[in-house]
Design an enzyme around this catalytic site. Structure first.
Site, PDB file in Angstrom:
ATOM      1  N   GLN A  73      35.868  36.686  39.043  1.00  0.00           N
ATOM      2  CA  GLN A  73      36.240  37.763  39.967  1.00  0.00           C
ATOM      3  C   GLN A  73      37.241  37.258  41.010  1.00  0.00           C
ATOM      4  O   GLN A  73      37.240  37.684  42.159  1.00  0.00           O
ATOM      5  CB  GLN A  73      34.996  38.321  40.666  1.00  0.00           C
ATOM      6  CG  GLN A  73      34.170  39.274  39.830  1.00  0.00           C
ATOM      7  CD  GLN A  73      34.871  40.610  39.609  1.00  0.00           C
ATOM      8  OE1 GLN A  73      35.703  41.039  40.392  1.00  0.00           O
ATOM      9  NE2 GLN A  73      34.524  41.280  38.524  1.00  0.00           N
ATOM     10  N   SER A  74      38.123  36.376  40.603  1.00  0.00           N
ATOM     11  CA  SER A  74      39.011  35.675  41.541  1.00  0.00           C
ATOM     12  C   SER A  74      39.993  36.598  42.270  1.00  0.00           C
ATOM     13  O   SER A  74      40.819  37.280  41.649  1.00  0.00           O
ATOM     14  CB  SER A  74      39.796  34.613  40.777  1.00  0.00           C
ATOM     15  OG  SER A  74      40.827  34.074  41.575  1.00  0.00           O
ATOM     16  N   ASN A  75      39.916  36.589  43.592  1.00  0.00           N
ATOM     17  CA  ASN A  75      40.907  37.288  44.412  1.00  0.00           C
ATOM     18  C   ASN A  75      42.287  36.640  44.264  1.00  0.00           C
ATOM     19  O   ASN A  75      43.312  37.320  44.259  1.00  0.00           O
ATOM     20  CB  ASN A  75      40.498  37.259  45.891  1.00  0.00           C
ATOM     21  CG  ASN A  75      39.226  38.025  46.152  1.00  0.00           C
ATOM     22  OD1 ASN A  75      39.075  39.165  45.722  1.00  0.00           O
ATOM     23  ND2 ASN A  75      38.293  37.396  46.859  1.00  0.00           N
TER      24      ASN A  75
ATOM     25  N   CYS B  52      43.491  35.167  41.605  1.00  0.00           N
ATOM     26  CA  CYS B  52      44.090  35.587  40.341  1.00  0.00           C
ATOM     27  C   CYS B  52      44.636  37.011  40.456  1.00  0.00           C
ATOM     28  O   CYS B  52      45.716  37.318  39.923  1.00  0.00           O
ATOM     29  CB  CYS B  52      43.064  35.498  39.215  1.00  0.00           C
ATOM     30  SG  CYS B  52      42.698  33.798  38.706  1.00  0.00           S
TER      31      CYS B  52
END
Length: 333
Positions: free
Chosen positions: A76-78, A80
């Site tokens: 759930q990388s911000n 990325c």
């Protein structure tokens, strides 16, 4: 500090606001005055702190004639999400390597940032197990892309190298200009401490300007000693890149690891309370992984009297609210 010596894209649209959090301060007893630096309002798809770092990273990529970016993060990388966002604006392809730090957490049909990767047109997503060598995995993707004639540029996780950390040294400078204009003396700044670029950048910036304002990191994954060493090492690299002659003292890097809970991205009761408190008192949305746990640390430090009565404390909101929608069961339980 002279940032004109480095390639930089202009993604920011002026300084992000510093706002008082009067309702939250009262809810916590009114002994400490809390303020927030709203980096959740930075440009990019749904905002967040990585935009500051990516101004420098994308400029370096374009300088090197890249047409593709490769980066990594959690599922759930911000980071990325924002890398994909700015790749769209720069007409570059974006490829992601996602680390499944919690087994079974990656769902191709997932919501939150996972859905936004799809919407933003990410060219490929490769999921690797927890503990993978992420740089090696990105280099593998990069090599495959080179074989197809692409010119890839690797942005490390969180854009947290000396190039990306320039964004938060610059933010420190921006923050001091605002505080001076507001005639607002703050006694400490609280930031999330994860991939270390935000923490290292703010610490170096504040130190280089002789502000005498301590920067406190709230860990989101690692133990105190491990995280402090990572931040300190990056701070040293950033200091050298900026040409700051005086070495930053080791005691300028302070982290708290009591708010990580069972692990990275895993919910805690304190995080849930912090997210709900910020929303119900200040109408500010946090995220469950970074800003939520950092806010939990801020709240606990205020409650137990870490900051003396009458202190003014600035909280750096790094954004990430899209991830909330992947945690609906956590907040509705």
């Amino acid at each position: 500090m002279n940032f004109t010596q480095f390639p930089r894209r202009k993604y920011l649209q002026g300084a992000t606001p510093i706002e008082p959090m009067e309702n939250l301060s009262k809810a916590l007893g009114g002994h400490v005055d809390l303020y927030v630096k709203r980096d959740d309002l930075l440009p990019g798809s749904a905002g967040g702190n990585k935009t500051r770092k990516l101004e420098f990273c994308f400029a370096d990529a374009l300088d090197k004639k890249a047409d593709t970016v490769v980066t990594c993060g959690a599922v759930q990388s911000n980071h990325c999400r924002l890398t994909a966002s700015w790749a769209v604006k720069e007409n570059m392809d974006c490829h992601l390597v996602l680390e499944e730090r919690v087994k079974g957490s990656y769902k191709p049909e997932g919501s939150g940032n996972n859905f936004l990767f799809e919407l933003l047109g990410v060219k490929s997503i490769r999921v690797v197990p927890a503990g993978s060598d992420m740089m090696a995995e990105m280099e593998k993707t990069s090599a495959e892309l080179k074989n197809t004639g692409k010119q890839p540029y690797i942005i490390p996780g969180g854009a947290s190298n000396a190039i990306g950390a320039l964004g938060y040294a610059s933010c420190a400078q921006e923050t001091m200009v605002q505080l001076n204009e507001m005639m607002l003396k703050v006694d400490g700044i609280v930031v999330p401490s994860g991939s270390a670029g935000t923490h290292a950048g703010m610490a170096v910036g504040m130190f280089a300007m002789n502000t005498n304002i301590p920067v406190f990191g709230i860990n989101v994954s690692r133990k105190k000693d491990v995280q402090e060493e990572i931040v300190y090492k990056l701070a040293g690299e950033l200091r050298a890149k900026l040409g700051v002659k005086t070495e930053i003292p080791r005691d300028q890097i302070t982290c708290f690891d009591e708010y990580v809970g069972p692990g990275y991205s895993l919910p805690t009761e304190d995080m849930i309370e912090a997210v709900k408190l910020f929303a119900s008192t200040e109408s500010i949305l946090l995220d469950p992984v970074y800003s939520g746990k950092a806010a939990a640390g801020l709240i606990d430090l205020v409650r137990k009297g870490f900051f003396p009565k009458g202190s003014r404390v600035l909280f750096l909101h790094t954004g990430g609210s899209p991830a909330l929608y992947a945690y609906l069961d956590t907040f509705r339980a």
